[in-house]
Design a protein around this motif. Sequence first.
Motif, PDB file in Angstrom:
ATOM      1  N   ILE A  73       0.876  -1.171   0.000  1.00 48.06           N
ATOM      2  CA  ILE A  73       0.000   0.000   0.000  1.00 48.06           C
ATOM      3  C   ILE A  73       0.911   1.217   0.000  1.00 48.06           C
ATOM      4  O   ILE A  73       1.839   1.306   0.799  1.00 48.06           O
ATOM      5  N   ARG A  74       0.641   2.141  -0.919  1.00 50.84           N
ATOM      6  CA  ARG A  74       1.433   3.370  -1.000  1.00 50.84           C
ATOM      7  C   ARG A  74       0.530   4.566  -0.736  1.00 50.84           C
ATOM      8  O   ARG A  74      -0.596   4.616  -1.206  1.00 50.84           O
ATOM      9  N   LEU A  75       1.067   5.513   0.010  1.00 50.88           N
ATOM     10  CA  LEU A  75       0.441   6.817   0.193  1.00 50.88           C
ATOM     11  C   LEU A  75       1.381   7.834  -0.419  1.00 50.88           C
ATOM     12  O   LEU A  75       2.593   7.779  -0.166  1.00 50.88           O
ATOM     13  N   TYR A  76       0.849   8.737  -1.216  1.00 54.06           N
ATOM     14  CA  TYR A  76       1.716   9.762  -1.789  1.00 54.06           C
ATOM     15  C   TYR A  76       0.989  11.079  -1.931  1.00 54.06           C
ATOM     16  O   TYR A  76      -0.228  11.150  -1.927  1.00 54.06           O
ATOM     17  N   VAL A  93       6.587   9.681  -1.247  1.00 52.81           N
ATOM     18  CA  VAL A  93       5.748   8.485  -1.216  1.00 52.81           C
ATOM     19  C   VAL A  93       6.201   7.614  -0.052  1.00 52.81           C
ATOM     20  O   VAL A  93       7.391   7.553   0.263  1.00 52.81           O
ATOM     21  N   VAL A  94       5.255   6.993   0.637  1.00 49.35           N
ATOM     22  CA  VAL A  94       5.575   6.026   1.680  1.00 49.35           C
ATOM     23  C   VAL A  94       4.931   4.707   1.253  1.00 49.35           C
ATOM     24  O   VAL A  94       3.782   4.680   0.818  1.00 49.35           O
ATOM     25  N   GLY A 106      10.206   7.206  -0.110  1.00 50.81           N
ATOM     26  CA  GLY A 106      10.792   7.502  -1.404  1.00 50.81           C
ATOM     27  C   GLY A 106      10.250   8.795  -1.978  1.00 50.81           C
ATOM     28  O   GLY A 106       9.523   9.539  -1.315  1.00 50.81           O
ATOM     29  N   MET A 107      10.620   9.035  -3.224  1.00 47.51           N
ATOM     30  CA  MET A 107      10.172  10.217  -3.969  1.00 47.51           C
ATOM     31  C   MET A 107       9.675   9.744  -5.322  1.00 47.51           C
ATOM     32  O   MET A 107      10.105   8.707  -5.830  1.00 47.51           O
ATOM     33  N   GLN A 108       8.776  10.524  -5.906  1.00 49.58           N
ATOM     34  CA  GLN A 108       8.284  10.200  -7.234  1.00 49.58           C
ATOM     35  C   GLN A 108       7.973  11.468  -8.001  1.00 49.58           C
ATOM     36  O   GLN A 108       7.732  12.517  -7.418  1.00 49.58           O
ATOM     37  N   GLY A 109       8.015  11.340  -9.309  1.00 49.87           N
ATOM     38  CA  GLY A 109       7.648  12.420 -10.203  1.00 49.87           C
ATOM     39  C   GLY A 109       6.759  11.867 -11.298  1.00 49.87           C
ATOM     40  O   GLY A 109       6.889  10.701 -11.676  1.00 49.87           O
ATOM     41  N   THR A 110       5.859  12.698 -11.805  1.00 48.46           N
ATOM     42  CA  THR A 110       4.892  12.244 -12.793  1.00 48.46           C
ATOM     43  C   THR A 110       4.756  13.271 -13.908  1.00 48.46           C
ATOM     44  O   THR A 110       4.704  14.469 -13.654  1.00 48.46           O
TER      45      THR A 110
END
Length: 162
Positions: A73-76, A93-94, A106-110
């Motif tokens: 499960i991710r929360l972002y 993001v966790v 972590g980190m994310q980009g979209t």
Amino acid sequence: MKNKKVSLFLGACLLTSFVARGQEVWTIGPMLQINIGGGEKRSTSFAIETAYWNLKGFPYSADFAIEFDRGKIRLYSEAQTGIGVAGISFGPVVEFNLKESNTKLGMQGTLWANYFLGLDYRFRSINKHTYHAFGTYGKLPIARSGFKRSLGSGWGSSDDWD
């Protein structure tokens, strides 16, 4: 004929951008992602995402989501900007790995392109692993301001009764 269609489309986009300038909008909808990388098998994830957009002047947004993916499960949340039909976002993001009983940050980009229905590419880095995700989504916009309110709309005491 082709130039006429292009001119009509560009005019509609320009008109829409002027109308949207005075708005704050909430969106909500489902997302479906194909996740590749991180030394794992390809997986499909499902998310529900909501975003707040402020379209007064420079468009900015913040989104929040919960994503489900094979025992994870991710929360972002991401800070976003865009021009209505395309944009970019970035944020933390966790990930809760239910199989391994651990939590990773972590980190994310979209990068995304849409108008109610959309496509996106997401780059995610969690615990020194890199993931790429390609997805599709639908969003339901809910205007908060910028539209003329009708009587009895229940929006509060600021309705003009004149």
